[in-house]
Design an enzyme around this catalytic site. Structure first.
Site, short mmCIF file in Angstrom:
data_model
loop_
_atom_site.label_atom_id
_atom_site.label_comp_id
_atom_site.label_asym_id
_atom_site.label_seq_id
_atom_site.Cartn_x
_atom_site.Cartn_y
_atom_site.Cartn_z
N GLY A 114 6.91 -4.90 1.74
CA GLY A 114 8.10 -4.25 1.94
C GLY A 114 9.20 -5.26 2.28
CB SER B 174 -1.55 -8.14 -5.37
OG SER B 174 -0.57 -8.25 -4.38
CB ALA C 46 5.23 -7.82 -8.62
CB ILE C 47 2.86 -2.77 -9.17
CG1 ILE C 47 1.41 -3.50 -9.12
CG2 ILE C 47 2.88 -1.38 -9.73
CD1 ILE C 47 0.29 -2.48 -8.65
CG ASP D 112 3.05 5.92 4.48
OD1 ASP D 112 2.33 5.04 4.25
OD2 ASP D 112 3.50 6.28 5.35
CB SER E 271 -6.01 -1.04 -0.47
OG SER E 271 -5.46 -2.34 -1.33
CE LYS F 271 4.09 -1.23 1.54
NZ LYS F 271 2.81 -1.78 0.64
#
Length: 521
Positions: free
Chosen positions: A196, A222, A224-225, A284, A292, A316
Site C-alpha cells: 500500500g 511478487s 504487481a497486479i 479486505d 497468503s 493498506k
C-alpha cells in the site's frame, strides 16, 4: 483476418466431433487471447460437441491432450472466425495443456467438485476445519475452480469471517499443496511488507545487507497486479528473476541471498490463484492476507520473518489499532506453523524514495547501494531499520547493535558487492531503461505539503504504463511538510508512449489534488 482465422482453425476437418466410441474430440487452436491465469476454451455453438453435451457459456469442461488434462471455462461462440470442429484455447489454457497446433483435444464435462459444499457452508457462516480447507485449496491449486468459484470463496472468507483457528487451517492447507524448500539450516530469515506504499522497495537493500553479514535470506517476491511495481518487477530491471528452485538454491548457496519471482517456483501455488481474483475484488480480508504471507514464507523454508506494517490514511493499514490487530494475528498464526514472526510498524503517510515504477525504483536502490549524493535518505533509513531488526533477530548483531552493523555494511560497500554478486548469479546486472516522454506537474499555489494521496499517485503511475513499461512511472519531488512556491514541481510523469502520458495526465487533472497544499497561516 476472419478468413485467416477460419482457415487456421478448420484444419483437415477429420477425426473431430463425437465418434462412435462416444469420445468428443476437437482440434486445438491457439487463439492468442489473454485471459490472465484463467484457462478458457472457445467453441462454436453449432459444433458437434456443444450440441451433443449441451454445453453452455460458463460451463466447466475438462480438456485432455495426450497425457495432460486441465479444467477450463467455456465461452460459446457465434461467428465464422472459429470453425465448428475447433477448440480455441486462450493463452493460459494453451500453456497449461501443452497442446500443439491441430492436436486432437478430448472435451468432457468437468468432474464434480465436492469441495464446493464446504464453500457453500462458509457462505452460510459455518466454521471450516483442516479437512475442509485442505479439500478447497487442493482443488484451487489444481485449477478446478473457475473465477466465479474463487470469487465466492474469497467473499465468504472476507472481513472478519475467518477466526484464528480457521486462519491457521487455511495457512496449513496452502503450504501443503505446493513444494517446500529445506535449506538444511536452523535459521533462515525473510521479510515482507503488507503493501500500500508506493516506492517502498526496501527488499533490494535489506537482502544484500543481511546476506553480507552471513545470514541466509532467500527472498521470493511478487509482481504487481494493481500497483505500479512489485519487488520482482523492480528487481527484473536489474537482473533476471524467473529462476526455478534449483537455480534459486544455487544463488543462495553462493551469495547467501536471492531476489526472485515467487511465481517461477511452486511455493504455495494456490495463493497466486487466489490473489489474481482477490485484488480486483478489493476485499479486505485479514485472514487471507495472513495465510497468503505466511504460507509463502514457510514454503520458502524461512524460520524467522520480519513483517513491515506501514500505517497511513491512504496505505493498506489505516490505523495503529488495525496494525496491532493484524500484527497479533500474524504472530499467532506464525507460532502455530512454526515461524518466528517479528513486527515493525512504519510510517505509511507518503511514498518512499523518489521513484514509483520498476526502473525509477531500481535507480533509487542503486543510488543507496552506491552511496551517491542523490540517494533518497528516507529509503536508505527505512531499509537500514528493517535490516537491523533482521540482523538482531538472526543473531548476527546483539540487541541494539543491528543498526550500527547495517549502516557499516552499507557504507563500506559490502552490501553493494553482495548485491552485484546476487545479480551476477541470477543472470547478470542490467542497465536501467529511461522513459522517452515526461511531464512535470507543478504546485498550483504557495504553501506547505500537508497530505499526499498514495493511492491516486500509484494509479497515475500505472496509467503512465508501469509496470508493463518498465521505464514508466513517477518521480516525486515534494515531501510532506515541504514549503513550496506556486509553480514548483510536485512530481514528474514518465511514459514510453505519448498516449499513455496523456492518459495519465488526464487522470491527474480529473481527480482531487494528489498533493494537498495548505496555505501559510
Amino acid at each position: 483476418m476472419t478468413a485467416h482465422l477460419h482457415e487456421t482453425g478448420t484444419g483437415t476437418g477429420t477425426g473431430t466431433g463425437t465418434g462412435e466410441d462416444g469420445v468428443n474430440t476437437l482440434q486445438a487452436w491457439r487463439t492468442g487471447i489473454d485471459t490472465h491465469q484463467e484457462p478458457v476454451v472457445y467453441m462454436r455453438r453449432d459444433c458437434p460437441v456443444c450440441r451433443s453435451e449441451g454445453f453452455t457459456t460458463q460451463a466447466r469442461v475438462q480438456l485432455t491432450a495426450g497425457r495432460r488434462s486441465i479444467v477450463a471455462t467455456l465461452s460459446v461462440v457465434d461467428g465464422d472466425w472459429l470453425a465448428e470442429n475447433v477448440a480455441g484455447l486462450s493463452e493460459s489454457a494453451w500453456a497449461s495443456l501443452g497442446a500443439q497446433p491441430g492436436q486432437l483435444v478430448t472435451v468432457t464435462h468437468a468432474p464434480p467438485l465436492d469441495s464446493l459444499s464446504h464453500v457453500r457452508a462458509k457462505v452460510y457462516g459455518n466454521a471450516l476445519g483442516d479437512a475442509e480447507f485442505s479439500a478447497i485449496i487442493s482443488d484451487v491449486a489444481a485449477g478446478h475452480y473457475s473465477d466465479l468459484h474463487l470469487a465466492t470463496f474469497i467473499t465468504a472468507c472476507a472481513g472478519d469471517r475467518l477466526d484464528l483457528a480457521e486462519t491457521v487451517s487455511l495457512t496449513k492447507a496452502m503450504i501443503g499443496v505446493g513444494d517446500r524448500i529445506d535449506w538444511g539450516r536452523p535459521l533462515v530469515v525473510d521479510k515482507h511488507c503488507v503493501g500500500g506504499l508506493p516506492g517502498n522497495r526496501t527488499t533490494l537493500l535489506v537482502v544484500p545487507i543481511v546476506a553480507a553479514c552471513g545470514l541466509t535470506m532467500p527472498k521470493t517476491s511478487s509482481r504487481a497486479i494493481t500497483s505500479p511495481a512489485g519487488t520482482a518487477d523492480t528487481m527484473e530491471v536489474l537482473a533476471p528473476v524467473n529462476l526455478d528452485v534449483r537455480s534459486m538454491r544455487r544463488v543462495v548457496e553462493r551469495t547467501g541471498g536471492c531476489i526472485v519471482w515467487g511465481g517461477s517456483v511452486r511455493l504455495s501455488p494456490a495463493d497466486d490463484i487466489l490473489i489474481r481474483v482477490e485484488r480486483p475484488l478489493d476485499l479486505d480480508s485479514e485472514g487471507q492476507l495472513v495465510a497468503s504471507v505466511l504460507s509463502k514464507k514457510a514454503a520458502a523454508g524461512s524460520t524467522h520473518v520480519l513483517i513491515d506494517l506501514p500505517v497511513g490514511a491512504t496505505a493498506k493499514v489505516r490505523s495503529a489499532q488495525a496494525a496491532a490487530a493484524l500484527g497479533r494475528r500474524l504472530q499467532e498464526v506464525g507460532s502455530a506453523i512454526g515461524l518466528h514472526v517479528a513486527l515493525r510498524v512504519t510510517d505509511g503517510e507518503q511514498p518512499v524514495g523518489r521513484g514509483i515504477g520498476p526502473a525509477l525504483e531500481a535507480r533509487d536502490v542503486l543510488a543507496v547501494l552506491q552511496g551517491t549524493p542523490e540517494a533518497p535518505a528516507d529509503l536508505r533509513e527505512r531499509a537500514l531499520r528493517l535490516a537491523a531488526d533482521i540482523l538482531e533477530m538472526g543473531g548476527a548483531a546483539p540487541a541494539g547493535g543491528g543498526l550500527t552493523l547495517a549502516t557499516q555494511v552499507l557504507a563500506d560497500g559490502r552490501a553493494w558487492a553482495t548485491f552485484q554478486a546476487i545479480c551476477a548469479e541470477q543472470g547478470g546486472l542490467r542497465s536501467i531503461p529511461v522513459a522517452t516522454h515526461r511531464h512535470t506537474v507543478a504546485s498550483p499555489s504557495t504553501g506547505r505539503v500537508s497530505r499526499i494521496d498514495n493511492r491516486l499517485l500509484a494509479r497515475a503511475a500505472k496509467l503512465a504504463g508501469a509496470p508493463t513499461a518498465a521505464a514508466a512511472g513517477i518521480d516525486v519531488h515534494a515531501r510532506l511538510g515541504d514549503q513550496l512556491e506556486a509553480g514548483q514541481p510536485l512530481f514528474t510523469l514518465h511514459a514510453q508512449a505519448p498516449g499513455e502520458l496523456a492518459y495519465a495526465l488526464q487522470f491527474v487533472r480529473s481527480r482531487p489534488p494528489i498533493f494537498q497544499i495548505s496555505e501559510n497561516l
